[in-house]
Design a protein around this motif. Structure first.
Motif, PDB file in Angstrom:
ATOM      1  N   ASP A   1      -7.562   1.864   4.635  1.00  0.00           N
ATOM      2  CA  ASP A   1      -6.182   1.905   4.148  1.00  0.00           C
ATOM      3  C   ASP A   1      -6.137   1.822   2.625  1.00  0.00           C
ATOM      4  OD1 ASP A   1      -5.242   2.047   6.720  1.00  0.00           O
ATOM      5  OD2 ASP A   1      -4.862  -0.101   6.898  1.00  0.00           O
ATOM      6  N   ILE A   2      -6.977   0.966   2.059  1.00  0.00           N
ATOM      7  CA  ILE A   2      -7.001   0.799   0.603  1.00  0.00           C
ATOM      8  C   ILE A   2      -7.469   2.078  -0.073  1.00  0.00           C
ATOM      9  CG2 ILE A   2      -8.173  -0.400  -1.292  1.00  0.00           C
ATOM     10  CD1 ILE A   2      -8.286  -2.856   0.520  1.00  0.00           C
TER      11      ILE A   2
ATOM     12  N   LEU B   1       0.835  -1.204   0.000  1.00  0.00           N
ATOM     13  CA  LEU B   1       0.000   0.000   0.000  1.00  0.00           C
ATOM     14  C   LEU B   1       0.871   1.257   0.000  1.00  0.00           C
ATOM     15  CD1 LEU B   1      -2.850  -1.034   2.462  1.00  0.00           C
ATOM     16  CD2 LEU B   1      -3.053  -0.690  -0.003  1.00  0.00           C
ATOM     17  N   LYS B   2       2.008   1.179   0.677  1.00  0.00           N
ATOM     18  CA  LYS B   2       2.926   2.326   0.706  1.00  0.00           C
ATOM     19  C   LYS B   2       3.456   2.617  -0.699  1.00  0.00           C
ATOM     20  CE  LYS B   2       7.248   3.935   2.825  1.00  0.00           C
ATOM     21  NZ  LYS B   2       8.385   3.563   3.723  1.00  0.00           N
TER      22      LYS B   2
ATOM     23  N   ASN C   1      -7.542   5.101   1.050  1.00  0.00           N
ATOM     24  CA  ASN C   1      -6.630   6.220   1.284  1.00  0.00           C
ATOM     25  C   ASN C   1      -5.300   6.088   0.527  1.00  0.00           C
ATOM     26  OD1 ASN C   1      -8.366   7.700   2.954  1.00  0.00           O
ATOM     27  ND2 ASN C   1      -7.827   6.458   4.732  1.00  0.00           N
ATOM     28  N   SER C   2      -5.076   4.951  -0.112  1.00  0.00           N
ATOM     29  CA  SER C   2      -3.884   4.817  -0.955  1.00  0.00           C
ATOM     30  C   SER C   2      -4.056   5.578  -2.259  1.00  0.00           C
ATOM     31  CB  SER C   2      -3.597   3.342  -1.242  1.00  0.00           C
ATOM     32  OG  SER C   2      -4.568   2.797  -2.122  1.00  0.00           O
ATOM     33  N   GLY C   3      -5.304   5.973  -2.572  1.00  0.00           N
ATOM     34  CA  GLY C   3      -5.549   6.802  -3.740  1.00  0.00           C
ATOM     35  C   GLY C   3      -5.949   6.054  -4.998  1.00  0.00           C
ATOM     36  N   VAL C   4      -6.274   4.758  -4.875  1.00  0.00           N
ATOM     37  CA  VAL C   4      -6.646   3.987  -6.066  1.00  0.00           C
ATOM     38  C   VAL C   4      -8.068   4.339  -6.514  1.00  0.00           C
ATOM     39  CG1 VAL C   4      -5.086   2.085  -5.571  1.00  0.00           C
ATOM     40  CG2 VAL C   4      -7.423   2.025  -4.671  1.00  0.00           C
ATOM     41  N   THR C   5      -8.370   4.013  -7.755  1.00  0.00           N
ATOM     42  CA  THR C   5      -9.658   4.333  -8.362  1.00  0.00           C
ATOM     43  C   THR C   5     -10.629   3.172  -8.268  1.00  0.00           C
ATOM     44  OG1 THR C   5      -8.466   5.659 -10.006  1.00  0.00           O
ATOM     45  CG2 THR C   5     -10.769   5.117 -10.504  1.00  0.00           C
TER      46      THR C   5
ATOM     47  N   ILE D   1       3.203   5.735  -5.966  1.00  0.00           N
ATOM     48  CA  ILE D   1       2.891   5.739  -7.398  1.00  0.00           C
ATOM     49  C   ILE D   1       1.783   6.739  -7.690  1.00  0.00           C
ATOM     50  CG2 ILE D   1       1.868   4.359  -9.267  1.00  0.00           C
ATOM     51  CD1 ILE D   1       3.381   1.938  -8.100  1.00  0.00           C
ATOM     52  N   ARG D   2       0.743   6.721  -6.873  1.00  0.00           N
ATOM     53  CA  ARG D   2      -0.372   7.648  -7.055  1.00  0.00           C
ATOM     54  C   ARG D   2       0.089   9.102  -6.969  1.00  0.00           C
ATOM     55  NH1 ARG D   2      -4.686   7.796  -9.643  1.00  0.00           N
ATOM     56  NH2 ARG D   2      -3.226   9.283 -10.551  1.00  0.00           N
TER      57      ARG D   2
END
Length: 408
Positions: A239-240, A146-147, A242-246, A152-153
């Motif tokens: 957590d998922i 996740l880090k 907030n990792s910034g994924v779409t 990457i995001r």
């Protein structure tokens, strides 16, 4: 914050409908060619037309996979296939091969293109390269934490979408690029024909002692040295997100309609609960209990929290945990009489204690008090696959509600 997408597998038309009804924002599927699940039911053009209409009528999206690593012979028919799925109205094509990518851009220039996890994208620079060449979404490799995903995001343009897997089977090979099946069973996993040799039992044989097999580990049952646990991230929704994924992707085009509906519903509820009140979000154990009612192996968080260890493998069996049986689907419910019309999926008896799961809301429990067949004859058992059964229910059941019971 734009709400994250919940993306579900659709191995056939029924699974598509169940995924959409039970809360998926989008589904991914394959035609009869060019996808990595050749043994799934997959979609004819006619089924695809119906499925796209069903999804679009409910505001959902449909992505089609063309993520094989094609040989020369596989290119034949691709331009016609791309034109037809484009005319049907699919929302994106998922691919991994640069040649297929160029073919889609040439044949259907307005089609959105998603880069498959098979392309092994593990860093922001690679993602940026694909973005600059026209990719709209990157399905990141499963081997990222996740880090790493958050980094990457942070380094990419906001309009490049990122997608990750959150639930389902894990592959022993790096992002699914496996040659073991081809070597051992002459079935090319990179062209959709994986024989799953990672789930087989292995022994050790010394060359001068042919026929004498030794366990690889000191265990009389042998060992499943490649057999990974299943991914499950339902306890880590904040957590998922907030990792910034779409997009959050569920694996399982080979799984049952029951699996798809059960897992999608649990993640839908968990995601919605987080967005309703982020500051006071509390994980509800019922969501983990629900995903555990679908067939599964022991669960792991994969690479998301830390590097995997021996604890992420299962050495004693390759079997699934199946604690519940899928009994049937509600096709209609008469509110005046309380009688449900049910399409049977597994044998059920009068006296069975069942759970009735609606697409929305909690399930309810009752015993089967009586059943009638399509000829209105009273029966004590429904033994025939997909037979029509009429049954009184104590509460309202919506269309597509599922009946299940705990396995004996």
């Amino acid at each position: 914050m734009k709400k994250v997408e919940l993306l579900a597998p659709a191995g056939n038309l029924e699974k598509l409908k169940m995924a959409v009804v039970y809360g998926a924002d989008a589904v991914y599927l394959a035609g009869t060619k060019f996808g990595l699940r050749a043994s799934a039911g997959n979609f004819t053009y006619e089924d695809l037309q119906e499925g796209v209409k069903f999804a679009h009528d409910r505001g959902k999206k449909v992505y089609i996979t063309m993520n094989i690593f094609p040989h020369n012979e596989d290119i034949k028919g691709m331009p016609e296939f791309i034109k037809r799925v484009s005319s049907i109205g699919v929302d994106a094509i998922i691919l991994s091969d640069p040649g297929v990518f160029s073919l889609v851009k040439e044949t259907a220039p307005h089609m959105k293109i998603h880069l498959s996890t098979q392309a092994n994208n593990t860093n922001w620079l690679s993602a940026k390269f694909w973005y600059e060449n026209g990719i709209k979404r990157i399905v990141l490799a499963r081997e990222l934490s996740l880090k790493e995903i958050k980094e990457i995001r942070d380094k990419l343009p906001e309009d490049l979408e990122l997608e990750i897997f959150i639930h389902g089977a894990m592959c022993i090979s790096y992002s699914g690029r496996c040659l073991l099946s081809n070597y051992m069973a002459y079935r090319d996993s990179n062209r959709g024909l994986c024989a799953h040799p990672c789930r087989w039992k292995y022994y050790l044989m010394e060359e001068k002692r042919p026929g004498e097999y030794y366990p690889v580990m000191e265990d009389e049952r042998g060992t499943f040295i490649f057999n990974s646990k299943d991914l499950c991230m339902i306890e880590h929704i904040p957590d998922i997100i907030n990792s910034g994924v779409t997009s959050l992707k569920i694996e399982g085009r080979m799984k049952s309609s029951f699996y798809v509906a059960t897992v999608v519903k649990a993640y839908r509820e968990a995601i919605d609960a987080y967005y309703r009140d982020k500051d006071n979000y509390v994980f509800d154990k019922k969501w983990l209990e629900e995903v555990s009612k679908a067939s599964h192996r022991e669960y792991t968080t994969g690479f998301y929290k830390n590097k995997t260890t021996s604890e992420d493998q299962i050495y004693h069996t390759s079997s699934y945990i199946r604690e519940y049986e899928f009994l049937g689907v509600v096709k209609d419910f008469d509110e005046e009489t309380g009688i449900a019309t049910i399409e049977q999926r597994n044998r059920m008896h009068v006296g069975d204690e069942i759970e009735v799961v609606n697409p929305v809301g909690d399930y309810f429990v009752q015993k089967i008090e009586s059943m009638r067949n399509i000829d209105n004859e009273e029966i004590t058992v429904a033994p025939h696959p997909q037979m029509t059964v009429y049954m009184p229910l104590k509460q309202k059941a919506l269309k597509y509600a599922m009946l299940r019971k705990k396995s004996e």
